[in-house]
Design a protein around this motif. Structure first.
Motif, mmCIF file in Angstrom:
data_model
loop_
_atom_site.group_PDB
_atom_site.id
_atom_site.type_symbol
_atom_site.label_atom_id
_atom_site.label_comp_id
_atom_site.label_asym_id
_atom_site.label_seq_id
_atom_site.Cartn_x
_atom_site.Cartn_y
_atom_site.Cartn_z
ATOM 1 N N LEU A 1 -3.344 -39.227 33.414
ATOM 2 C CA LEU A 1 -2.338 -38.612 32.554
ATOM 3 C C LEU A 1 -1.124 -38.185 33.362
ATOM 4 N N TYR A 2 -1.345 -37.599 34.544
ATOM 5 C CA TYR A 2 -0.202 -37.195 35.362
ATOM 6 C C TYR A 2 0.705 -38.396 35.646
ATOM 7 N N ALA B 1 -0.739 -46.762 27.740
ATOM 8 C CA ALA B 1 -2.150 -46.903 28.116
ATOM 9 C C ALA B 1 -2.779 -48.119 27.441
ATOM 10 N N VAL B 2 -2.389 -48.391 26.198
ATOM 11 C CA VAL B 2 -2.891 -49.575 25.493
ATOM 12 C C VAL B 2 -2.427 -50.842 26.192
ATOM 13 N N ALA B 3 -1.147 -50.883 26.572
ATOM 14 C CA ALA B 3 -0.613 -52.057 27.254
ATOM 15 C C ALA B 3 -1.316 -52.314 28.580
ATOM 16 N N GLU B 4 -1.778 -51.263 29.224
ATOM 17 C CA GLU B 4 -2.504 -51.406 30.489
ATOM 18 C C GLU B 4 -3.987 -51.695 30.277
ATOM 19 N N HIS C 1 -15.721 -40.829 26.435
ATOM 20 C CA HIS C 1 -14.617 -41.147 27.341
ATOM 21 C C HIS C 1 -15.130 -41.385 28.767
ATOM 22 N N VAL C 2 -15.962 -40.489 29.263
ATOM 23 C CA VAL C 2 -16.440 -40.589 30.644
ATOM 24 C C VAL C 2 -17.308 -41.834 30.823
ATOM 25 N N GLU C 3 -18.169 -42.120 29.851
ATOM 26 C CA GLU C 3 -19.087 -43.250 29.981
ATOM 27 C C GLU C 3 -18.347 -44.585 30.005
ATOM 28 N N HIS C 4 -17.241 -44.693 29.273
ATOM 29 C CA HIS C 4 -16.509 -45.965 29.240
ATOM 30 C C HIS C 4 -15.503 -46.085 30.389
ATOM 31 N N GLY C 5 -14.951 -44.968 30.851
ATOM 32 C CA GLY C 5 -14.121 -44.983 32.041
ATOM 33 C C GLY C 5 -12.794 -45.696 31.915
ATOM 34 N N TYR C 6 -12.206 -45.689 30.714
ATOM 35 C CA TYR C 6 -10.929 -46.389 30.539
ATOM 36 C C TYR C 6 -9.719 -45.587 31.020
ATOM 37 N N GLY C 7 -9.847 -44.275 31.026
ATOM 38 C CA GLY C 7 -8.717 -43.436 31.404
ATOM 39 C C GLY C 7 -8.108 -42.691 30.242
ATOM 40 N N CYS C 8 -8.147 -43.290 29.038
ATOM 41 C CA CYS C 8 -7.582 -42.680 27.836
ATOM 42 C C CYS C 8 -8.494 -43.001 26.660
ATOM 43 N N THR C 9 -8.813 -41.998 25.859
ATOM 44 C CA THR C 9 -9.601 -42.195 24.646
ATOM 45 C C THR C 9 -8.857 -41.568 23.478
ATOM 46 N N VAL C 10 -8.794 -42.301 22.367
ATOM 47 C CA VAL C 10 -8.025 -41.879 21.197
ATOM 48 C C VAL C 10 -8.981 -41.673 20.019
ATOM 49 N N GLY C 11 -9.006 -40.472 19.449
ATOM 50 C CA GLY C 11 -9.780 -40.226 18.244
ATOM 51 C C GLY C 11 -9.165 -40.946 17.061
#
Length: 419
Positions: free
Chosen positions: A217-218, A242-245, A150-160
């Motif tokens: 997230l906030y 988050a996907v739409a963004e 998650h941190v390396e890609h920096g998208y803001g949201c990561t989904v397992g």
């Protein structure tokens, strides 16, 4: 393949929130008096122990457990079994039951709302990253690997995510990803799940595991709360936003699962039906189970009473019993009976002359003499009368107990009282 885990700095700035408020109605009477995450599993554990153990084993020791439905059993388990973390070392398992706040006049309305109502407590911990976990799945996973991804890609949201047969995917959030694993589409529990490209019988689904940048997230939660059309649910509302963004990354479970030494595929189970619950428990008693609970490098923590060892004694006639592919927990006493493909939880008593096959028997059950039981799940504290026969007459079983289409029979004390 070398596993790249998160740095200590990342882990120290992370809080995990385990969402454990759901009933799990497909488990029928097993969840009449307990939330699904509090249901017993694997001879001595509760379902929630797997998510919590994953946190501790991953180095993440700031944990909140959000609960609502029938929370007493779960609260008691967490207080007794998960109080070993040290607050002075900034460790915790914080219990977050639903409660009325001065700025809110309702209980948790959805998974996103359950986090939003605790946002002041979360902000007080000053996390940089927040991991959201479902508390009702069975699996072993190193969250620190997903956090690093998650941190390396920096998208803001990561989904397992995990691949499942398409005919089962309508129970999950179904995803589509591009060649860089960016999530391009997300639909919660679709009636007609989309297949993966070139694989018509397989869908990519969400595991209910998310990593967010805290500030992102906030904002998502506050925007969602202001939307009157929202159901205030992560899968239906927050993640699709988050996907739409363009800010959602897919993290394949295979990257961070804890592998079974026998080479079994990555293990993740939603034991949300009686059939699935029965099957997953019995797998542990098989010769080569798909889930390794004997791994001392990734232990599953839990609360258990101090019980004497299990004991096997002859029946009234002096004949010894037989136990094959059977897992027996502490405090059990089995008298000269035949047990095959069975899991006995703590403090079960099996009296003489019984024949038991493919049974999952929860704690403190007493099975009378001469019982013949096949394909059963027996709830806690049941007292089975002598000579009870279950699993031989489907119509008779269905009239007395809860019987699934696949023939698994659930028995609880209320059903026995009506016999």
């Amino acid at each position: 393949m070398e596993r790249l885990i998160a740095s200590p700095q990342m882990i120290r700035r992370t809080i995990a929130l385990v969402l454990a408020g759901g009933r799990g109605s497909r488990l029928k009477q097993l969840t009449d008096r307990r939330a699904k995450p509090a249901v017993y599993f694997g001879g001595k554990f509760r379902i929630i122990d797997f998510a919590l153990s994953n946190c501790v084993n991953s180095g993440i020791r700031r944990i909140g457990v959000v609960m609502q439905y029938e929370s007493h059993s779960l609260l008691r388990h967490l207080q007794r079994g998960w109080s070993f973390l040290r607050a002075e070392l900034n460790e915790m398992v914080d219990l977050l039951p639903a409660q009325m706040h001065h700025h809110s006049e309702h209980w948790y309305r959805g998974t996103a709302d359950s986090v939003l109502q605790n946002i002041d407590l979360i902000r007080h911990g000053d996390p940089k990253y927040i991991i959201i976990l479902a508390g009702d799945h069975i699996y072993k996973m190193d969250y620190s690997i997903m956090l690093r991804d998650h941190v390396e890609h920096g998208y803001g949201c990561t989904v397992g995510c995990i691949e499942v047969p398409r005919n089962q995917a309508s129970s999950f959030g179904v995803m589509a990803v591009d060649e860089t694993n960016r999530v391009t589409a997300f639909v919660e529990k679709p009636a007609n799940p989309a297949p993966m490209p070139g694989r018509a019988d397989t869908s990519l689904v969400s595991m209910g595991i998310y990593v967010f940048d805290a500030d992102y997230l906030y904002r998502l939660l506050e925007d969602d709360a202001a939307n009157p059309a929202s159901t205030q649910d992560f899968g239906r509302d927050v993640v699709p936003r988050a996907v739409a963004e363009g800010r959602a990354l897919a993290h394949p479970f295979a990257k961070s699962c804890i592998a079974n030494p026998n080479g079994a595929p990555p293990y993740w189970r939603d034991v949300g039906t009686i059939d699935a619950f029965w099957s997953a428990n019995l797998d542990l008693a098989s010769i080569d189970p798909e889930l390794d609970i004997y791994d001392t490098d990734w232990p599953i923590w839990t609360y258990q009473r101090q019980l004497p060892p299990a004991k096997f004694i002859p029946d009234h006639n002096g004949a010894q019993g037989i136990a094959v592919n059977t897992m027996v927990s502490g405090g059990c006493i089995v008298a000269g009976s035949h047990l095959t493909n069975t899991v006995l939880f703590s403090s079960v008593r099996v009296r003489s002359f019984c024949r038991i096959d493919q049974a999952v028997v929860l704690p403190n059950v007493s099975i009378g003499e001469g019982c013949r039981l096949r394909k059963v799940v027996i709830d806690r504290r049941c007292r089975l009368p002598d000579d009870l026969v279950v699993g031989e007459d489907p119509e008779f079983d269905a009239r007395r107990f809860e019987r699934t289409e696949d023939g698994v029979v659930l028995i609880n004390d209320e059903m026995l009282a009506r016999l």
